[in-house]
Design a protein around this motif. Structure first.
Motif, short mmCIF file in Angstrom:
data_model
loop_
_atom_site.label_atom_id
_atom_site.label_comp_id
_atom_site.label_asym_id
_atom_site.label_seq_id
_atom_site.Cartn_x
_atom_site.Cartn_y
_atom_site.Cartn_z
N PHE A 45 10.86 1.06 -0.44
CA PHE A 45 11.16 2.34 -1.08
C PHE A 45 10.98 2.15 -2.58
N ILE A 46 10.11 3.00 -3.19
CA ILE A 46 9.76 2.79 -4.60
C ILE A 46 10.07 4.01 -5.47
N GLY A 47 10.73 5.02 -4.90
CA GLY A 47 10.96 6.26 -5.66
C GLY A 47 12.33 6.31 -6.31
N GLY B 15 1.96 -3.14 -11.50
CA GLY B 15 0.56 -2.94 -11.22
C GLY B 15 0.33 -1.92 -10.13
N MET B 16 -0.51 -0.94 -10.44
CA MET B 16 -0.86 0.14 -9.52
C MET B 16 -2.40 0.20 -9.50
N SER B 17 -2.96 1.30 -8.98
CA SER B 17 -4.43 1.38 -8.86
C SER B 17 -5.13 1.12 -10.19
N GLY B 18 -4.56 1.64 -11.29
CA GLY B 18 -5.25 1.58 -12.57
C GLY B 18 -5.00 0.34 -13.40
N LEU C 225 2.04 -5.89 -5.95
CA LEU C 225 1.28 -4.77 -6.51
C LEU C 225 1.57 -3.55 -5.65
N ARG C 226 1.65 -2.39 -6.25
CA ARG C 226 1.89 -1.15 -5.50
C ARG C 226 0.67 -0.24 -5.68
N VAL C 227 -0.20 -0.22 -4.69
CA VAL C 227 -1.48 0.47 -4.85
C VAL C 227 -1.59 1.64 -3.89
N GLY C 228 -1.75 2.84 -4.45
CA GLY C 228 -1.86 4.05 -3.64
C GLY C 228 -3.25 4.62 -3.63
N SER C 229 -3.60 5.37 -4.68
CA SER C 229 -4.82 6.18 -4.67
C SER C 229 -6.10 5.36 -4.50
N ALA C 230 -6.15 4.13 -4.97
CA ALA C 230 -7.38 3.33 -4.81
C ALA C 230 -7.65 3.02 -3.33
N VAL D 46 0.85 -1.19 0.00
CA VAL D 46 0.00 0.00 0.00
C VAL D 46 0.90 1.25 0.00
N VAL D 47 0.76 2.05 -1.06
CA VAL D 47 1.64 3.21 -1.23
C VAL D 47 1.07 4.39 -0.45
N THR D 48 1.78 4.80 0.59
CA THR D 48 1.29 5.80 1.53
C THR D 48 1.93 7.17 1.35
N LYS D 49 2.64 7.36 0.25
CA LYS D 49 3.26 8.67 -0.02
C LYS D 49 2.19 9.77 0.02
N PHE D 50 2.56 10.93 0.50
CA PHE D 50 1.67 12.10 0.68
C PHE D 50 0.74 11.97 1.89
#
Ligand SMILES: *Cc1c(COP(=O)(O)O)cnc(C)c1O
Length: 239
Positions: free
Chosen positions: A89-91, A209-212, A225-230, A41-45
């Motif tokens: 770390f994914i950046g 794979g991300m939210s979209g 999978l790296r899912v943030g905004s969803a 779960v991508v928690t950036k921001f």
């Protein structure tokens, strides 16, 4: 718990169930077992309080993309939460930041040049840690600046891990190009994963794979999978 955090907890819990249902449905279509997949779960921001709520909801892996934000957030986690999480770390990494990232990240998914391998190795060694690493591949073909090694330079980058005993090469990572078919990109990533495994048999992870586009990633063999905004929602206004 305050009313506000109860509301946020419910919201995160709902989004998490929706994403888990998408994962299960895509696994059903691809004849895969959802247990093979790790949801990062991508928690950036978003604040450390959200990370703590997610941990409470059963999340075990979180992703961050900026060194300063990530380091502070990990340090701000309440007692007992940090040990339950794997921090990815994914950046994009600069070599002068890599040593710092090596102090708190459990996994670095964005290794894209030998200089970063050397810097992470020094940082991990100094901190007495062993770090899981993924090589990030650029699938855009046009060096659009989203990071990643060109496929032609992949073998040289993998070879650099021979001198990095504090790093375990676990596999490959990529972001699908903004324009174009994610299925095409992730099919290519799967081929490059096989190429890496010819010399690094343990490099089994495929982070895609991300939210979209998580469905396409699952179809193409993703393990992470790296899912943030969803899950977290769209990026909050700048504070
Ligand atoms: C932000 C980010 C994600 C998550 O993207 P969403 O579309 O919000 O799910 C995944 N991978 C990387 C490298 C990112 O920077």
């Amino acid at each position: 718990m305050t009313d506000q955090s109860t509301g946020r907890r419910d919201e995160l819990g709902d989004h998490l169930s929706q994403v888990r249902r998408r994962i299960e449905a895509a696994c059903g279509r691809a004849d895969r077992d959802p247990a093979e997949l790790t949801l990062v779960v991508v928690t950036k921001f978003f604040p450390a309080s959200d990370v703590a709520l997610l941990a409470d909801l059963g999340v075990r892996d979180i992703g961050e993309n900026r060194d300063q934000e990530a380091g502070e957030k990990v340090a701000d986690l309440p007692d007992g939460i940090r040990e339950r999480l794997r921090v990815h770390f994914i950046g994009q990494l600069q070599s002068n930041k890599a040593g710092h990232v090596a102090r708190y990240a459990d996994v670095v998914q964005s290794v894209d040049r030998p200089k970063i391998v050397h810097a992470l190795q020094r940082g991990a060694d100094a901190a007495g840690r062993t770090i899981d690493a993924l090589v990030q591949v650029d699938l855009s073909g046009d060096d659009a600046g989203r990071g990643g090694v060109a496929p032609a330079a992949l073998d040289d980058l993998v070879a650099a891990f021979a001198d990095a005993p504090a790093l375990r090469l676990r596999g490959v990572m990529a972001v699908a190009p903004l324009h174009g078919d994610p299925l095409h990109a992730f099919t290519r990533l799967r081929e490059l994963s096989a190429q890496v495994r010819m010399t690094s048999a343990d490099a089994l992870w495929i982070s895609a794979g991300m939210s979209g586009d998580l469905e396409q990633a699952i179809q193409c063999g993703a393990t992470h999978l790296r899912v943030g905004s969803a899950i977290l929602g769209s990026r909050p206004a700048q504070r």
